[in-house]
Design a protein around this motif. Structure first.
Motif, mmCIF file in Angstrom:
data_model
loop_
_atom_site.group_PDB
_atom_site.id
_atom_site.type_symbol
_atom_site.label_atom_id
_atom_site.label_comp_id
_atom_site.label_asym_id
_atom_site.label_seq_id
_atom_site.Cartn_x
_atom_site.Cartn_y
_atom_site.Cartn_z
ATOM 1 N N ALA A 87 0.711 -1.192 0.059
ATOM 2 C CA ALA A 87 -0.033 -0.061 -0.071
ATOM 3 C C ALA A 87 0.865 1.247 0.070
ATOM 4 C CB ALA A 87 -0.979 0.166 1.223
ATOM 5 N N CYS A 88 1.746 1.244 0.957
ATOM 6 C CA CYS A 88 2.809 2.465 0.729
ATOM 7 C C CYS A 88 3.375 2.784 -0.315
ATOM 8 C CB CYS A 88 3.716 2.383 2.086
ATOM 9 S SG CYS A 88 2.696 2.581 3.718
ATOM 10 N N GLN A 89 3.990 1.804 -0.957
ATOM 11 C CA GLN A 89 4.964 1.587 -2.163
ATOM 12 C C GLN A 89 3.752 2.317 -3.541
ATOM 13 O OE1 GLN A 89 6.101 -2.337 -2.808
ATOM 14 N NE2 GLN A 89 8.094 -1.852 -1.614
ATOM 15 N N ALA A 90 2.583 1.793 -3.317
ATOM 16 C CA ALA A 90 1.800 2.335 -4.386
ATOM 17 C C ALA A 90 1.280 4.027 -4.139
ATOM 18 C CB ALA A 90 0.404 1.779 -4.322
ATOM 19 N N LEU A 91 1.311 4.310 -2.657
ATOM 20 C CA LEU A 91 0.937 5.606 -2.394
ATOM 21 C C LEU A 91 2.017 6.546 -2.718
ATOM 22 C CD1 LEU A 91 -0.856 5.478 1.201
ATOM 23 C CD2 LEU A 91 -1.531 6.317 -0.891
ATOM 24 N N VAL A 92 3.390 6.190 -2.627
ATOM 25 C CA VAL A 92 4.540 6.865 -3.091
ATOM 26 C C VAL A 92 4.432 7.290 -4.213
ATOM 27 C CG1 VAL A 92 7.160 6.935 -3.164
ATOM 28 C CG2 VAL A 92 5.970 6.387 -1.113
ATOM 29 N N GLU A 93 4.179 6.156 -5.154
ATOM 30 C CA GLU A 93 4.194 6.270 -6.690
ATOM 31 C C GLU A 93 3.084 7.119 -7.059
ATOM 32 O OE1 GLU A 93 3.731 3.484 -10.639
ATOM 33 O OE2 GLU A 93 4.211 2.595 -8.875
ATOM 34 N N PHE A 94 1.918 6.977 -6.465
ATOM 35 C CA PHE A 94 0.662 8.230 -6.731
ATOM 36 C C PHE A 94 1.219 9.326 -6.304
ATOM 37 C CE2 PHE A 94 -3.065 10.075 -5.475
ATOM 38 C CZ PHE A 94 -3.986 10.116 -6.440
ATOM 39 N N GLY A 95 1.927 9.556 -5.291
ATOM 40 C CA GLY A 95 2.243 11.173 -4.848
ATOM 41 C C GLY A 95 3.256 11.510 -5.914
#
Length: 111
Positions: free
Chosen positions: A40-48
């Motif tokens: 989830a956090c990796q996806a959020l970093v990429e999204f950000g």
């Protein structure tokens, strides 16, 4: 049918003025050590970086929370420092890790 929340995550305190956001998450203990928080956090970093165009993403956790620190490190955040006695929790001062990454570092790791 019983529905059980696994947790939540998001970019909190996103600043348009400073073009950054803080990574925040909570995972129910039943789902610790499953990789869900890291995914989830990796996806959020990429999204950000990709979708929001942020320049910096940062996060923090109690120094005693080794798992949370590891999740952020696996998501590309780098330890920037330890704030000693930053939080008073239940009558005890706690140290807090501060981690972060910037767009250029993230892009270099992606290549």
């Amino acid at each position: 049918m019983s529905i059980k929340a696994m947790g939540n995550c998001g970019l909190v305190r996103v600043s348009k003025e400073h073009n950054n956001g803080e990574l925040g998450y909570f995972i129910h203990p039943d789902y610790w050590n499953t990789g869900l928080a890291t995914e989830a956090c990796q996806a959020l970093v990429e999204f950000g970086f990709k979708n929001l165009g942020l320049e910096r993403i940062h996060g923090k956790c109690m120094a005693t929370n080794i798992g949370s620190k590891r999740v952020m490190e696996k998501s590309g955040l780098i330890v920037e420092g330890l704030a000693r006695h930053e939080v008073l929790k239940w009558g005890t001062y706690e140290d807090v890790w501060h981690l972060g990454t910037i767009r250029s570092e993230w892009l270099n790791r992606k290549s």
